[in-house]
Design a protein around this motif. Structure first.
Motif, mmCIF file in Angstrom:
data_model
loop_
_atom_site.group_PDB
_atom_site.id
_atom_site.type_symbol
_atom_site.label_atom_id
_atom_site.label_comp_id
_atom_site.label_asym_id
_atom_site.label_seq_id
_atom_site.Cartn_x
_atom_site.Cartn_y
_atom_site.Cartn_z
ATOM 1 N N HIS A 5 -7.019 -2.767 -0.670
ATOM 2 C CA HIS A 5 -7.468 -1.682 -1.143
ATOM 3 C C HIS A 5 -7.929 -0.531 0.184
ATOM 4 N N TYR A 6 -8.386 -1.295 1.234
ATOM 5 C CA TYR A 6 -8.753 -0.286 2.438
ATOM 6 C C TYR A 6 -7.289 0.324 2.903
ATOM 7 N N LEU A 7 -6.215 -0.492 2.897
ATOM 8 C CA LEU A 7 -4.928 0.320 3.042
ATOM 9 C C LEU A 7 -4.458 1.330 2.182
ATOM 10 N N LEU A 8 -4.676 1.140 0.934
ATOM 11 C CA LEU A 8 -4.477 2.123 0.110
ATOM 12 C C LEU A 8 -5.260 3.279 0.147
ATOM 13 N N ALA A 9 -6.367 3.224 0.559
ATOM 14 C CA ALA A 9 -7.624 4.340 0.706
ATOM 15 C C ALA A 9 -6.978 4.939 1.801
ATOM 16 N N LEU A 10 -6.470 4.305 3.112
ATOM 17 C CA LEU A 10 -6.113 5.058 4.208
ATOM 18 C C LEU A 10 -4.821 5.908 3.694
ATOM 19 N N ALA B 192 0.898 -1.318 -0.209
ATOM 20 C CA ALA B 192 0.212 -0.223 0.006
ATOM 21 C C ALA B 192 0.914 1.190 -0.037
ATOM 22 N N ARG B 193 1.863 1.269 0.770
ATOM 23 C CA ARG B 193 2.721 2.404 0.868
ATOM 24 C C ARG B 193 3.407 2.547 -0.647
ATOM 25 N N LEU B 194 3.765 1.522 -1.302
ATOM 26 C CA LEU B 194 4.389 1.678 -2.547
ATOM 27 C C LEU B 194 3.508 2.207 -3.822
ATOM 28 N N LEU B 195 2.168 1.728 -3.416
ATOM 29 C CA LEU B 195 1.161 1.725 -4.462
ATOM 30 C C LEU B 195 0.205 3.013 -4.412
ATOM 31 N N ALA B 196 0.477 3.633 -3.322
ATOM 32 C CA ALA B 196 -0.701 4.703 -2.890
ATOM 33 C C ALA B 196 -1.054 5.603 -4.122
ATOM 34 N N HIS B 197 -0.087 5.996 -4.808
ATOM 35 C CA HIS B 197 0.063 6.731 -5.718
ATOM 36 C C HIS B 197 0.380 6.437 -7.126
ATOM 37 N N GLU B 198 0.027 5.111 -7.376
ATOM 38 C CA GLU B 198 0.343 4.311 -8.420
ATOM 39 C C GLU B 198 1.361 4.653 -9.432
ATOM 40 N N PRO B 199 2.622 4.225 -9.323
ATOM 41 C CA PRO B 199 3.824 4.754 -10.115
ATOM 42 C C PRO B 199 3.548 4.309 -11.688
ATOM 43 N N GLU B 200 4.187 4.974 -12.351
ATOM 44 C CA GLU B 200 3.911 4.686 -13.896
ATOM 45 C C GLU B 200 4.517 3.215 -14.146
ATOM 46 N N SER B 201 5.298 2.866 -13.662
ATOM 47 C CA SER B 201 5.707 1.367 -13.807
ATOM 48 C C SER B 201 4.719 0.360 -13.308
ATOM 49 N N PHE B 202 4.009 0.655 -12.511
ATOM 50 C CA PHE B 202 2.759 -0.221 -12.059
ATOM 51 C C PHE B 202 1.772 -0.236 -13.197
ATOM 52 N N GLY B 203 1.540 0.952 -13.658
ATOM 53 C CA GLY B 203 0.477 1.136 -14.806
ATOM 54 C C GLY B 203 0.968 0.281 -16.089
ATOM 55 N N ARG B 204 2.234 0.268 -16.338
ATOM 56 C CA ARG B 204 2.677 -0.319 -17.386
ATOM 57 C C ARG B 204 2.395 -2.015 -17.211
ATOM 58 N N ARG C 107 -3.983 7.142 0.881
ATOM 59 C CA ARG C 107 -4.520 8.085 -0.239
ATOM 60 C C ARG C 107 -5.289 9.160 0.706
ATOM 61 N N LEU C 108 -5.934 8.925 1.679
ATOM 62 C CA LEU C 108 -6.714 9.862 2.456
ATOM 63 C C LEU C 108 -5.853 10.704 3.434
ATOM 64 N N GLY C 109 -4.354 10.140 3.465
ATOM 65 C CA GLY C 109 -3.756 10.894 4.586
ATOM 66 C C GLY C 109 -4.308 10.062 6.279
ATOM 67 N N SER C 110 -4.789 9.294 6.240
ATOM 68 C CA SER C 110 -5.550 8.987 7.536
ATOM 69 C C SER C 110 -4.542 8.273 8.604
ATOM 70 N N ALA C 111 -5.070 8.867 9.979
ATOM 71 C CA ALA C 111 -4.148 8.465 11.179
ATOM 72 C C ALA C 111 -4.799 7.209 11.656
ATOM 73 N N ILE C 112 -5.960 6.398 11.050
ATOM 74 C CA ILE C 112 -6.467 5.501 11.518
ATOM 75 C C ILE C 112 -5.709 4.374 11.413
ATOM 76 N N GLU C 113 -5.383 3.612 12.457
ATOM 77 C CA GLU C 113 -4.564 2.349 12.542
ATOM 78 C C GLU C 113 -5.115 1.023 11.948
ATOM 79 N N PRO C 114 -4.694 0.428 10.939
ATOM 80 C CA PRO C 114 -5.112 -0.603 10.401
ATOM 81 C C PRO C 114 -4.840 -2.131 11.315
ATOM 82 N N PHE C 115 -5.836 -2.975 11.409
ATOM 83 C CA PHE C 115 -5.555 -4.198 11.959
ATOM 84 C C PHE C 115 -6.425 -5.348 11.116
#
Length: 413
Positions: free
Chosen positions: A174-179, A115-127, A181-189
């Motif tokens: 996708h929950y982690l990606l959303a958090l 999630a940390r690496l893909l949060a803003h979808e690098p161009e390489s991932f799009g390819r 992208r939202l810059g959320s401080a909610i802690e995931p488990f």
């Protein structure tokens, strides 16, 4: 009051959900639960077995404290936007400290790294995605393959070997990606899903069965009582109540006549304007309709299905036609900024205290009904229309059922 958020459909609320709820409180060391719950139509493109107020009551009697509706614009989406809408609502409450979701793996560490690496979808991932889609793979399969390839290139072999294609693992990512992208401080488990798979139709345990298996059991029985071993007594009580009222077994069968009317009466170009009608699906629909052996939803799906057009994708496309969801209404830019309200479906006594806090901390207006909105909000209008469409599946629906969003106050226990 530490509060955990959960994202649910409760179709219906069963023993596995009760276990998840109790364990979520335990592992996050929380005192209260806020549930974001889908309304009348669900993530796999299906109508809910029971209406959203009955399911909110199930949630409250099962241990939730506040139940918030996930708007239909998000509840019927693929994982990315389903997760984004739900997490954006939890973030907007201003009172949620943690998020706990079930997954097949139960291991959140690889998901967080991805999630940390893909949060803003690098161009390489799009390819990588484009390469996978060119093989003819469905979107979910292509996404899983691209994630694995991306993490292998990042020299994270553990993540590269992760089972991203499993449905709850996918949602969890996708929950982690959303958090992120939202810059959320909610802690995931995350909790490991036990004993019954997400869409498992067979029953292999004396007390735990998937919601899919329970719905199948209810559909094949004259009464919901056969589901009693797999649901809490409060759920069984509500199942029996709605069944007795003729409102307890909604499925695509009730909505097929309306759907077929729209499919045969609209032009190819009109059908092409509905959400999820992509890659020429509208032409395929028009070609297949005259060749069907009978006018049934299952027959239509069987004839439409291919490697690219999965059952879930087709159900979402047909649901968009049924509900009148046009592509421009659900464009990415609109979805990204579309959470405009927090619709409360119900609350417990502890939830009432939480709502008092939310009214001070929430980033969005809190609605107790459609009538309490300050003007008509675009996605709230879709929710109202979804309630009307859902109620038309009942034989004895009246005007108050069709416009219940204006009349119904939050459920309290």
């Amino acid at each position: 009051m530490r509060t955990v958020g959960i994202i649910v459909e409760y179709n219906p609320f069963h023993n596995g959900h009760h276990y998840h709820l109790q364990q979520s409180l335990k592992i996050t060391e929380s005192d209260a639960v806020v549930a974001v719950m889908s309304g009348h139509f669900l993530q796999r493109g299906e109508p809910a077995l029971l209406n959203k107020w009955t399911r909110a009551e199930m949630a409250l009697r099962g241990g939730c404290d506040v139940v918030i509706e996930l708007p239909v614009a998000y509840s019927t989406q693929a994982a990315e936007w389903f997760a984004y809408g739900a997490c954006a609502l939890l973030e907007a409450t201003g009172v949620v400290d943690a998020l706990c979701f079930g997954s097949e793996a139960g291991d959140i560490a690889p998901l967080r790294r991805v999630a940390r690496l893909l949060a803003h979808e690098p161009e390489s991932f799009g390819r990588l995605m484009a390469d996978e889609l060119r093989t003819g793979a469905s979107y979910p399969a292509a996404y899983s393959g691209a994630v694995r390839a991306f993490m292998a290139a990042a020299d994270d072999q553990e993540a590269a070997a992760f089972a991203f294609e499993q449905p709850n693992n996918t949602l969890g990512l996708h929950y982690l990606l959303a958090l992120e992208r939202l810059g959320s401080a909610i802690e995931p488990f995350s909790l490991r899903r036990e004993k019954a798979g997400y869409s498992q139709t067979s029953i292999t345990d004396a007390q735990i069965a998937s919601a899919t298996a329970i719905r199948k059991l209810v559909a094949e029985s004259a009464s919901p009582e056969h589901a009693a071993p797999f649901v809490p007594p409060s759920t069984m009580e509500l199942l029996l109540r709605d069944h007795a009222a003729g409102r307890g077994q909604n499925s695509w069968k009730q909505y097929a006549p309306t759907l077929f009317h729209k499919l045969v009466s609209e032009s190819v170009s009109d059908l092409g304007g509905y959400y999820e009608m992509n890659e020429g699906l509208e032409y395929r629909v028009k070609r297949i309709l005259p060749k069907l052996g009978d006018i049934a939803f299952e027959t239509l799906l069987e004839q439409l299905k291919t490697k690219r057009y999965t059952r879930t994708k087709l159900q979402r496309a047909m649901l968009a036609v049924l509900l009148g969801h046009r592509k421009e209404l659900l464009a990415p830019d609109r979805l990204r900024s579309g959470i405009q309200y927090i619709r409360v479906l119900g609350y417990s006594p502890r939830g009432q205290e939480l709502l008092k806090r939310m009214r001070k901390s929430a980033k969005l207006p809190i609605l107790s009904s459609a009538a309490s909105a300050d003007g008509m909000l675009p996605y709230l209008e879709l929710d109202i229309q979804a309630t009307s469409a859902y109620a038309l599946g009942w034989k004895d629906a009246g005007p108050r059922d069709l416009f219940r969003d204006y009349y119904e106050k939050p459920i309290t226990i």
